[in-house]
Design an enzyme around this catalytic site. Structure first.
Site, PDB file in Angstrom:
ATOM      1  N   ASP A  65       0.634  -1.005   0.002  1.00  0.00           N
ATOM      2  CA  ASP A  65       0.251  -0.199   0.120  1.00  0.00           C
ATOM      3  C   ASP A  65       1.102   1.670   0.178  1.00  0.00           C
ATOM      4  OD1 ASP A  65      -1.484   2.203   0.672  1.00  0.00           O
ATOM      5  OD2 ASP A  65      -2.960   1.313   2.267  1.00  0.00           O
ATOM      6  N   ASN A  88       3.037   5.374 -10.413  1.00  0.00           N
ATOM      7  CA  ASN A  88       1.775   5.265 -11.286  1.00  0.00           C
ATOM      8  C   ASN A  88       0.275   5.158 -10.601  1.00  0.00           C
ATOM      9  OD1 ASN A  88       0.201   4.422 -14.130  1.00  0.00           O
ATOM     10  ND2 ASN A  88      -0.098   3.011 -12.813  1.00  0.00           N
ATOM     11  N   SER A 148      -2.131  14.242 -14.288  1.00  0.00           N
ATOM     12  CA  SER A 148      -3.818  13.405 -14.871  1.00  0.00           C
ATOM     13  C   SER A 148      -3.829  15.054 -15.005  1.00  0.00           C
ATOM     14  CB  SER A 148      -5.277  13.480 -14.196  1.00  0.00           C
ATOM     15  OG  SER A 148      -6.707  13.530 -14.404  1.00  0.00           O
ATOM     16  N   TYR A 161      -9.548  15.037  -6.332  1.00  0.00           N
ATOM     17  CA  TYR A 161      -8.337  14.370  -6.923  1.00  0.00           C
ATOM     18  C   TYR A 161      -7.763  15.439  -8.449  1.00  0.00           C
ATOM     19  CZ  TYR A 161      -6.543  11.037 -10.804  1.00  0.00           C
ATOM     20  OH  TYR A 161      -6.432  10.527 -11.859  1.00  0.00           O
ATOM     21  N   THR A 196      -8.429   1.758 -20.122  1.00  0.00           N
ATOM     22  CA  THR A 196      -8.107   0.686 -18.961  1.00  0.00           C
ATOM     23  C   THR A 196      -9.293   0.682 -18.568  1.00  0.00           C
ATOM     24  OG1 THR A 196      -7.901   2.952 -16.854  1.00  0.00           O
ATOM     25  CG2 THR A 196      -6.636   2.419 -18.307  1.00  0.00           C
TER      26      THR A 196
END
Length: 257
Positions: A65, A88, A148, A161, A196
């Protein structure tokens, strides 16, 4: 001469059990690197490592983790030294469908924010902290973080996010200035919609996919290989004079100076 050759390098890819991370691991192995395939799910990590070894490469699958610094440090200690780190791991960590319910920010609280910030920001800090002492000692290293376009341009319902991804990019720029003198480069790759497993349910609907593609000049979603190509470049010696940068790999979704 193959300027992307990574023979003799050990690469750690976090969140590599599927999608972009898996393809990055396969790309690096195909160019000669020994790969530590990390994923929260042990079976996924071992499956990808098995793909690499079955093809004649060198790899090990490790469950960890990334939000746990002690666990990340132990993983690096047991499988190092790490020459290249690819941060990633993303989304909301191990959540299978993190976007299934995205209420407005003002209806959420710290318990909702923590998985996004933990994986996308603290995960990057933890993995970088674990590998950097060895990189500094050896005078060589590559750190590539997958962020992103939500962190570059903002996206509705993805404020936390996007904030975490923007934080990872800012961290990378500052780190690049700190460690460049040690022969270490630090860069980011910013992605938009990539086909994905996590996004598959949404783009499987032709109407939703058609509406989404209106924002892409190239009129297609990205493939994991599109992202992995850019990561491989930044991880290799071909990019030895590139640091502190964010490379958009997004089909033209966000075009900025």
């Amino acid at each position: 001469m193959n300027i992307l050759d990574m023979t003799g390098r050990r690469v750690l890819v976090t969140g590599a059990g599927q999608g972009v991370g898996r393809q990055v691991a396969l790309h690096c192995a195909a160019h000669g690197a020994a790969v530590v395939v990390n994923d929260f799910h042990a079976d996924r990590a071992k499956t990808v490592a098995g793909e690499i070894t079955d093809d004649g490469g060198e790899a090990v699958g490790v469950s960890c983790d990334v939000t746990d610094l002690d666990a990340v440090s132990a993983m690096v200690g047991q499988n190092g030294p790490v020459d290249v780190l690819v941060n990633n791991a993303g989304n909301a960590g191990p959540a299978e469908d993190p976007l299934a319910h995205t209420p407005p920010f003002w209806e959420t609280g710290p318990q909702d924010w923590e998985p996004w910030i933990g994986t996308n920001l603290y995960g990057v800090l933890n993995a970088s902290r674990a590998v950097l002492p060895g990189m500094v000692e050896r005078g060589y290293g590559r750190i590539v973080t997958v962020i992103s376009d939500a962190g570059r341009t903002g996206e509705p319902n993805l404020a936390v996010y996007g904030g975490a991804k923007a934080g990872a990019a800012g961290f990378s720029r500052g780190l690049a200035k700190s460690v460049g003198r040690h022969g270490i480069t630090v860069n980011c790759v910013a992605l938009s919609t990539v086909a994905t497993p996590g996004i598959a349910p949404a783009i499987a609907d032709p109407e939703i996919a058609r509406k989404m593609l209106r924002g892409y000049p190239l009129r297609r979603f990205g493939e994991p290989s599109d992202a992995a190509n850019a990561v491989l470049f930044l991880a290799s010696d071909a990019a030895s004079w590139v640091t502190g940068q964010t490379y958009p790999v997004n089909g033209g979704y966000a075009i900025t100076p």
